[in-house]
Design an enzyme around this catalytic site. Structure first.
Site, PDB file in Angstrom:
ATOM      1  N   HIS A 164       0.862  -1.187   0.000  1.00 41.16           N
ATOM      2  CA  HIS A 164       0.000   0.000   0.000  1.00 41.16           C
ATOM      3  C   HIS A 164       0.900   1.239   0.000  1.00 41.16           C
ATOM      4  CE1 HIS A 164      -3.754   2.219   1.201  1.00 41.16           C
ATOM      5  NE2 HIS A 164      -2.849   3.048   1.727  1.00 41.16           N
ATOM      6  N   HIS A 199      -1.176   2.553  11.819  1.00 41.44           N
ATOM      7  CA  HIS A 199      -0.133   3.542  11.635  1.00 41.44           C
ATOM      8  C   HIS A 199       0.007   4.464  12.837  1.00 41.44           C
ATOM      9  CE1 HIS A 199       2.560   6.007   9.341  1.00 41.44           C
ATOM     10  NE2 HIS A 199       1.756   7.060   9.294  1.00 41.44           N
ATOM     11  N   HIS A 247      -6.198  12.590  13.917  1.00 44.41           N
ATOM     12  CA  HIS A 247      -5.268  11.646  14.524  1.00 44.41           C
ATOM     13  C   HIS A 247      -3.967  12.410  14.738  1.00 44.41           C
ATOM     14  CE1 HIS A 247      -7.933   8.655  12.239  1.00 44.41           C
ATOM     15  NE2 HIS A 247      -8.290   8.661  13.510  1.00 44.41           N
ATOM     16  N   GLU A 257      -2.866  14.441  11.371  1.00 42.17           N
ATOM     17  CA  GLU A 257      -3.716  14.115  10.228  1.00 42.17           C
ATOM     18  C   GLU A 257      -5.171  14.496  10.528  1.00 42.17           C
ATOM     19  OE1 GLU A 257      -3.240  10.016   9.186  1.00 42.17           O
ATOM     20  OE2 GLU A 257      -1.043  10.128   9.103  1.00 42.17           O
ATOM     21  N   HIS A 296      -3.783   4.743  14.658  1.00 39.85           N
ATOM     22  CA  HIS A 296      -5.073   4.728  13.962  1.00 39.85           C
ATOM     23  C   HIS A 296      -4.988   3.742  12.811  1.00 39.85           C
ATOM     24  CE1 HIS A 296      -2.526   7.930  12.281  1.00 39.85           C
ATOM     25  NE2 HIS A 296      -3.097   7.690  11.114  1.00 39.85           N
TER      26      HIS A 296
END
Length: 435
Positions: free
Chosen positions: A291, A334, A364, A340, A370
Site C-alpha cells: 500500500h 499507523h 489523529h 492528520e 489509527h
C-alpha cells in the site's frame, strides 16, 4: 451556474482586463505617470521584494479607487469562534472524530464570515509560522461586505452547497469536489444559495504550491494547466457603509468605506486566486504489491524549511483502481510524526464505512495510533484479490501537518459533535496469534 471565464495554469504570470475597458493594461511599465481611464496602479505583494524569481509573488492591479480609501478599522466581535488561542484547552492525544457539523437553521441568517469556526491548529500567527483548520457553516450570502486574511492563505473545500466568490481579480464559482485558494491579503466576498458547509486549511508560512514529482517524472498528480484563475471583472458601485472585514493576528476587524472594493479593471501578475477540480487529479498507485504512502495523493503543499517536511499538505483519496497482489489494500495501522485531519466531501471512506460521514471530520494527532476498524480489517484480510474499483462515488481528503495541532474549545466542547465512542471501533480487533 454563472458564465465565468478563467485563465488556465498554476503559478503562471497572467494578464487580464475587462472587455469593457480595452487597453487598460499599461504597456512597457507597471506604473505609468497616468493610467488609462484614470485608474490607480496598486501592487499586491505575496512575497518579499527580494525573494528569488522562482518564489517571487506579486500582481499589479489597475483599479477605480485604491484600496486605502476606507475608514479606520475597529474590532469586529460578531464571531467568537474564530481563534488562534491554542492553549484554551488541555492537550488531548486521543483519536477524535466529529459527526457532521451543524449548518445554521433557516430561521437564523449566517454568512460566510459569521459561520467560520476554528477546529484546531498550531503555531504563531505573528511569527508567520503555523496553520489552522476551520469549518464554515452558513446559509446566506455576504451583502455589501468583503473579507481578507492578513495572516495567511485559505484553501477552501466546499462540502455541501456551492460558493459564488467575487474577488478583486474576478469571479469564481466553486462547487463540491472542487477547491479554491485565496492567497493572503486578497479581498473576496462569498455568495451562497441555501445551506452551505465546508472546510478550510489556513497556512501562515509562504504559499501553497504543487509538490515535486521526483521519480514520478514530468506527469502525474495535479496538472498545472487544470488550475483556473478568474479573468478581470469590475463594478463601479457607490455603497454607503460597505464593510471591509480583516483577519489580522487571528482577530477580526472591520472598516467602513463608501464603494465596492471589486473595482479592478485590469491586472497582471502571478499572485492570484485559483480553483481546481479534484476529478482531474491523476492518481499514481501500486500495480504490484503493498500500500503506497498517502503522499502520492498530494494535490498542494506548503513546504517548511526542512526539505520534504510540510507545514501542510492537502491530500485526497479519489476513485481509483486497486490491483495490488498479496497485500492488505486499505490503509495500514499507523503511528505518524505528523498530524492528520481528515474530512469527507461525499460517499463512504474505504477504511471506515460507518461513523465517518460527509460533513464530519477526524483528527489523529502525532504518534496516536489509527487505522481500519474491525469490519474493514476482516473484509480486506479475506477478500479475493482481483482488480477492483475503490472509492467510486467518494471523495475524502486529509490536511496533514508536521506541527502538533491543538483542538479548540469549540471543536472539543461547544460544537457538541465530538464522537466520544470513536475508540470503540477498534476494540473488537481480536488476538489472532497462532504458533
Amino acid at each position: 451556474m454563472p458564465e465565468y471565464k478563467y485563465l488556465s495554469g498554476f503559478g503562471s504570470h497572467f494578464a487580464s482586463e475587462d472587455s469593457r475597458c480595452p487597453n487598460a493594461l499599461p504597456e512597457g511599465q507597471n506604473s505609468p505617470q497616468k493610467c488609462a481611464y484614470g485608474l490607480y496602479a496598486e501592487q499586491l505583494s505575496g512575497s518579499a521584494f527580494t525573494a528569488p524569481r522562482t518564489e517571487n509573488a506579486r500582481s499589479w492591479l489597475y483599479r477605480i479607487r485604491p484600496s486605502v480609501v476606507h475608514q479606520p478599522f475597529e474590532r469586529y466581535d460578531k464571531n467568537p469562534f474564530l481563534t488562534v488561542n491554542w492553549d484554551e484547552q488541555h492537550p488531548n492525544p486521543n483519536q477524535m472524530r466529529w459527526n457532521p457539523f451543524d449548518i445554521p437553521a433557516a430561521s437564523k441568517t449566517v454568512d460566510f464570515i459569521a459561520g467560520l469556526r476554528t477546529v484546531c491548529g498550531a503555531g504563531d500567527v505573528r511569527g508567520r509560522h503555523g496553520l489552522a483548520v476551520h469549518v464554515f457553516l452558513c446559509n446566506s450570502s455576504m451583502t455589501n461586505s468583503a473579507f481578507y486574511n492578513s495572516d495567511g492563505d485559505f484553501l477552501i473545500v466546499p462540502q455541501e452547497g456551492s460558493l459564488d466568490i467575487t474577488t478583486e481579480f474576478g469571479k469564481m464559482y466553486v462547487k463540491p469536489n472542487e477547491i479554491c485558494v485565496i492567497p493572503q491579503g486578497i479581498r473576496f466576498s462569498v455568495a451562497v444559495d441555501g445551506p452551505t458547509r465546508g472546510y478550510i486549511l489556513e497556512v501562515y508560512d509562504g504559499h501553497f504550491r504543487l509538490p515535486d514529482l521526483g521519480p514520478i517524472g514530468a506527469n502525474g498528480l495535479a496538472n498545472q494547466r487544470d488550475f483556473l484563475s478568474p479573468t478581470a471583472w469590475f463594478e463601479d458601485r457607490a455603497v454607503q457603509g460597505f464593510k471591509m472585514v480583516s483577519k489580522y493576528q487571528g482577530a477580526l476587524f472591520v472598516a467602513s468605506q463608501n464603494h465596492s472594493p471589486f473595482d479592478v479593471v485590469a491586472w497582471h501578475g502571478n499572485y492570484v486566486p485559483y480553483k481546481y477540480d479534484l476529478a482531474k487529479f491523476m492518481v499514481i498507485n501500486s500495480v504490484s504489491f503493498d500500500h503506497c504512502d498517502p503522499s502520492i495523493f498530494t494535490v498542494l503543499t506548503c513546504p517548511s524549511t526542512r526539505y520534504g517536511t510540510a507545514i501542510a499538505d492537502f491530500v485526497i483519496f479519489p476513485p481509483r483502481w486497486s490491483v495490488q497482489e498479496h497485500t492488505f489494500r486499505p490503509p495500514y495501522y499507523h503511528r505518524n510524526c505528523m498530524s492528520e485531519f481528515m474530512g469527507l466531501i461525499f460517499g463512504r471512506y474505504e477504511a471506515k464505512e460507518g461513523g465517518f460521514l460527509p460533513g464530519g471530520a477526524s483528527l489523529h494527532s502525532m504518534m496516536t495510533p489509527h487505522g481500519p476498524d474491525r469490519q474493514c480489517f476482516e473484509g480486506a484480510s479475506n477478500a479475493e484479490l482481483k482488480p477492483e474499483r475503490i472509492a467510486d462515488g467518494t471523495q475524502a481528503f486529509m490536511f496533514e501537518s508536521s506541527l502538533s495541532m491543538a483542538v479548540t474549545k469549540w471543536g472539543e466542547e461547544t460544537c457538541s459533535k465530538l464522537d466520544a465512542k470513536y475508540y470503540e471501533c477498534w476494540q473488537a480487533l481480536e488476538n489472532n496469534f497462532k504458533i
